[in-house]
Each structure stands twice: as structure tokens, then as C-alpha cells.
Design an enzyme around this catalytic site. Structure first.
Site, mmCIF file in Angstrom:
data_model
loop_
_atom_site.group_PDB
_atom_site.id
_atom_site.type_symbol
_atom_site.label_atom_id
_atom_site.label_comp_id
_atom_site.label_asym_id
_atom_site.label_seq_id
_atom_site.Cartn_x
_atom_site.Cartn_y
_atom_site.Cartn_z
ATOM 1 N N ASP A 117 0.787 -1.242 0.000
ATOM 2 C CA ASP A 117 0.000 0.000 0.000
ATOM 3 C C ASP A 117 0.816 1.287 0.000
ATOM 4 O OD1 ASP A 117 -2.691 -0.892 -0.133
ATOM 5 O OD2 ASP A 117 -2.490 -1.657 1.904
ATOM 6 N N ASP A 182 -7.368 -3.460 -5.118
ATOM 7 C CA ASP A 182 -6.901 -2.204 -4.518
ATOM 8 C C ASP A 182 -5.490 -1.833 -5.000
ATOM 9 O OD1 ASP A 182 -8.453 -4.049 -3.020
ATOM 10 O OD2 ASP A 182 -8.374 -2.822 -1.230
HETATM 11 N N1 GLY Z 1 -7.409 -1.067 0.566
HETATM 12 C C1 GLY Z 1 -8.218 -1.559 1.582
HETATM 13 C C2 GLY Z 1 -9.644 -1.175 1.469
HETATM 14 O O1 GLY Z 1 -10.089 -0.705 0.443
HETATM 15 O O2 GLY Z 1 -10.340 -1.363 2.429
#
Ligand code: GLY
Length: 407
Positions: A117, A182
Site C-alpha cells: 500500500d 486495490d
Molecule cells: N485497501 C483496503 C480497502 O479498500 O479497504
């Protein structure tokens, strides 16, 4: 939380969601919402500054207190990013040293290699900071972060591994190399790093990841899976599943938002039309979904069992709105319709149904987002990424309207 809005509004928006006239923002909408965001985030800032610590607000805990995160949390870049956007939108120079301070507080994220992330974290904070200040140190952080992210590239599958599987709840799923939709949001940082460093390796990793995601993550109707698990040995797909959605085959709304936004960025950065086509197809699926909502703020999962009594997800709506503003500036048929749709989302989010009253909601702007229902975590709460994409959408709307006025 069941959202209640008037029947007249419902009828008007229902018509709009079926392809007719959209609900336009009223004159003064932008100024009022930007002013409100500045005041509400200003209240968050007051609390932080009084604490004497560099706190990073994320959401509300069940006891009603604010949850603050450390630099390694995937959401650590959103609050600094919101402050950068508000500095840009308001020209309030008091925000500049604060944006710098909150950004500097998460600089260790550049060395983080145990999850994917860092694109969210460093792109929203240092990325906006570099765009607005051209600070050389920020450029170094962006490139260093791309190097960290590149360590997660897995050659056989041609993708960036999202999560490690040695510990935590991820270790209980039998995965080898899970990749979540994501992850598309981390690619913008890689494209930026190639632009800043001249090293094309980051660009190639981003394109490889986008291509494999395009091939494996989508269903024929344009909706996407949340998790694809790949074999580390030969790169084949082992599982197609969910972690945060209702079911493996359901339409988890934020995942669709990440796909729409992420593939729009890929088109912007590469000029390859197939990415934009996917973004449009996924958006079209959401727009026409049998459980689409009258106010255009989706349920947390479009196939959740108790619709219409399921929570909405304002974070998904804000992210989709921001992406649609960008799409409306691209070479697409009926481009203004994407802006009109985004405007309608913002009208909903800016209404009392979603926008908190000043000084309430833990000083977050938007109410009614969902973190993860399967993990029984952050259900019908404010989330700092809902606020970030809401502010970004306001910025994009403002840019588009200023450009049109200058023509
Ligand atoms: N990237 C984690 C979420 O969208 O909750």
C-alpha cells in the site's frame, strides 16, 4: 444505517440514474463544500496540534473516539494528502507547514516492503507535496518508495504481491501470492517514479501488473474480484475470492471504485485504450446494477443480502466521483455525462445525509463508509480516505469548471 431522502429527490435522482437528466450542483456548491472541508479539517488539526503529537486521524472507534494510525498503516497518507489539497484549494498558507509536518511524519513508509500500500501512502502525501512544492527531498522519497514496492514484484505471475501470508488473518486463507484489486491504486506512484528518475523499470512493472490484473480480475459483466491468488512457482491463478466483500462472486463496491480509478490512471499514464475501456465497463456495470441506489452512493457490496437495509459506502462513491471527473476530461463519447454523474454523487455526499455537521463525526467530513464487514470492522463510520477522495473530487470539479470558464 438506512439512508432516508425525500420522495421528490428520490424520483428525480432515480430518473437520473436510469440515464436521464442528472442532479446538478447548485451555484456556490463548490465554495460551500470547500469552505466546510477547510473548517472541519481545521478542527481535526486543532485537536492534533493541541495534543503535542503528530497524530494521523483515520476513523472513529466503537467508543466514539478517533482512531489515529502510525506510518505503516495503509491509510497513513490520506490525512496529509487532504491537508495538501485544502492548502491548494483555499490558498491558506497556514496549512502549508502543517501539510509538510504531517507528510514528514510518515516518511519511513518509503522503506516499507511488507505490504503493497505504499503507493496510496506516499502518493497521496509526498506525491501531492511534490506536485505543489517541487521539494527535492519529496522526489527522493517517491523514487525510494517505488524501489520498495518493486521488491514485491513476482516474476512468474508478472504482478506485485499485495499481502504477505506468513502471519495475521491472511495466513489463514491458504494463499500463496494474493493480489487485491486495490493494488491498482499503487501503480500511479510507479509511473511517477519513472518520470522522476528516468528508470523505466517502474513503468514496466506497473504495466505488467495492470495487464495481468486486466486478464484475471474481471468477470464478463465488468465487475471485479477482490482477491486473485497466484502460484509463486508458475504464476497460474490458484483462487478467485474476496476478503472484504460479501461473497467471492459478489460486487464489493470499493473494489469496483479502485478498479475504475486505477485503470483510468493507467490510461492517463500509458495512452493504452484498453485500460480506459475497462474503467468504463466497470463503471457501466455499477451504474446499471440491479441494486444501484437512487442517490448514487452504493451499498458496501452491491450483492449484500439485506439490501436495501445494508450500509452504504461513501468512500466508494467519493473515489468513483473523483475518477469520473478525470474520465470526463478524456477522449470518451459523451464526456460531459461522466462529469454530470460525478456532480450528482457530490451533491449526495455534500448533503446532510452524508456530510457531517461542523464539529461532529470526530471532525471527519463524511459519514457512512464501511471498512470491512467480514472482519466486523469499521461499519458505517467516517474514513479518512472517503474524505480524501471527496476533497480530490472537489478539486477536480473546480479545475474542470475553471478551465471551461477560461475558454
Ligand atoms: N485497501 C483496503 C480497502 O479498500 O479497504
Amino acid at each position: 444505517m438506512k439512508i432516508k431522502i425525500g420522495v421528490g429527490v428520490l424520483a428525480a435522482v432515480w430518473l437520473s440514474s436510469c440515464g436521464g437528466v442528472q442532479r446538478p450542483a447548485q451555484p456556490g456548491f463548490l465554495d460551500e463544500n470547500i469552505g466546510f472541508a477547510r473548517e472541519q479539517i481545521g478542527k481535526e488539526i486543532e485537536v492534533i496540534e493541541k495534543s503535542g503529537e503528530c497524530l494521523n486521524p483515520v476513523t472513529l472507534k466503537p467508543d466514539g473516539s478517533v482512531y489515529y494510525c502510525g506510518y505503516a498503516d495503509w491509510r497513513s497518507g490520506f490525512f496529509p494528502g487532504s491537508v495538501w489539497y485544502l492548502y491548494e484549494l483555499t490558498g491558506d498558507t497556514a496549512l502549508l507547514p502543517l501539510a509538510k509536518k504531517y507528510t514528514g511524519a510518515i516518511s519511513e513508509a518509503q522503506n516499507l516492503t511488507w505490504h503493497h500500500d505504499v503507493g496510496f501512502m506516499v502518493g497521496c502525501s509526498f506525491g501531492n507535496g511534490y506536485r505543489l512544492t517541487a521539494e527535492p527531498e519529496y522526489k527522493e522519497v517517491i523514487v525510494r518508495t517505488a524501489q520498495s514496492l518493486a521488491t514485491r514484484f513476482r516474476e512468474p505471475a508478472g504482478i506485485i504481491q499485495s499481502w504477505d501470508v506468513a502471519s495475521g488473518w491472511q495466513s489463514e486463507r491458504g494463499w500463496e501470492c494474493p493480489v487485491i484489486i486495490d493494488n491498482m491504486m499503487n501503480l500511479e506512484l510507479l509511473f511517477k517514479a519513472t518520470e522522476l528518475s528516468g528508470d523505466s523499470a517502474f513503468y514496466r512493472i506497473a504495466v505488467s501488473h495492470a495487464d495481468r490484473t486486466l486478464a484475471e480480475h474481471f468477470r464478463p459483466d465488468g465487475s471485479c474480484y477482490h482477491v486473485i491468488d497466484y502460484s509463486l512457482k508458475d504464476g497460474s491463478v490458484r483462487h478467485r475470492q474476496t476478503a472484504q466483500g460479501y461473497a467471492d462472486e459478489s460486487v464489493w463496491s470499493r473494489g469496483q471504485a479502485w478498479a475504475i480509478y486505477g485503470f483510468t490512471v493507467c490510461y492517463r499514464e500509458t495512452g493504452n485504450r484498453k485500460y480506459l475501456d475497462q474503467a468504463l465497463k466497470t463503471f457501466g456495470m455499477m451504474k446499471e446494477h440491479k441494486n444501484r441506489t437512487a442517490d448514487l452512493v452504493p451499498y458496501w457490496d452491491m450483492d449484500a443480502p439485506d439490501i436495501p437495509d445494508e450500509p452504504r459506502d461513501a468512500s466508494a462513491a467519493a473515489c468513483i466521483a473523483s475518477a469520473l471527473y478525470e474520465i470526463s476530461t478524456m477522449d470518451v463519447a459523451d464526456a460531459p455525462s461522466y462529469k454530470a454523474y460525478a456532480d450528482s454523487i457530490l451533491v449526495s455526499l455534500g448533503s446532510p445525509a452524508y456530510r457531517a455537521a461542523l464539529g461532529t463525526n470526530g471532525n471527519f467530513i463524511l459519514m457512512h463508509s464501511v471498512g470491512s464487514i467480514p472482519h466486523n470492522s469499521e461499519i458505517d463510520v467516517p474514513l479518512n480516505y472517503a474524505d480524501y477522495y471527496f476533497i480530490e473530487a472537489l478539486k477536480r470539479k473546480s479545475d474542470i469548471e475553471k478551465a471551461a470558464a477560461d475558454k
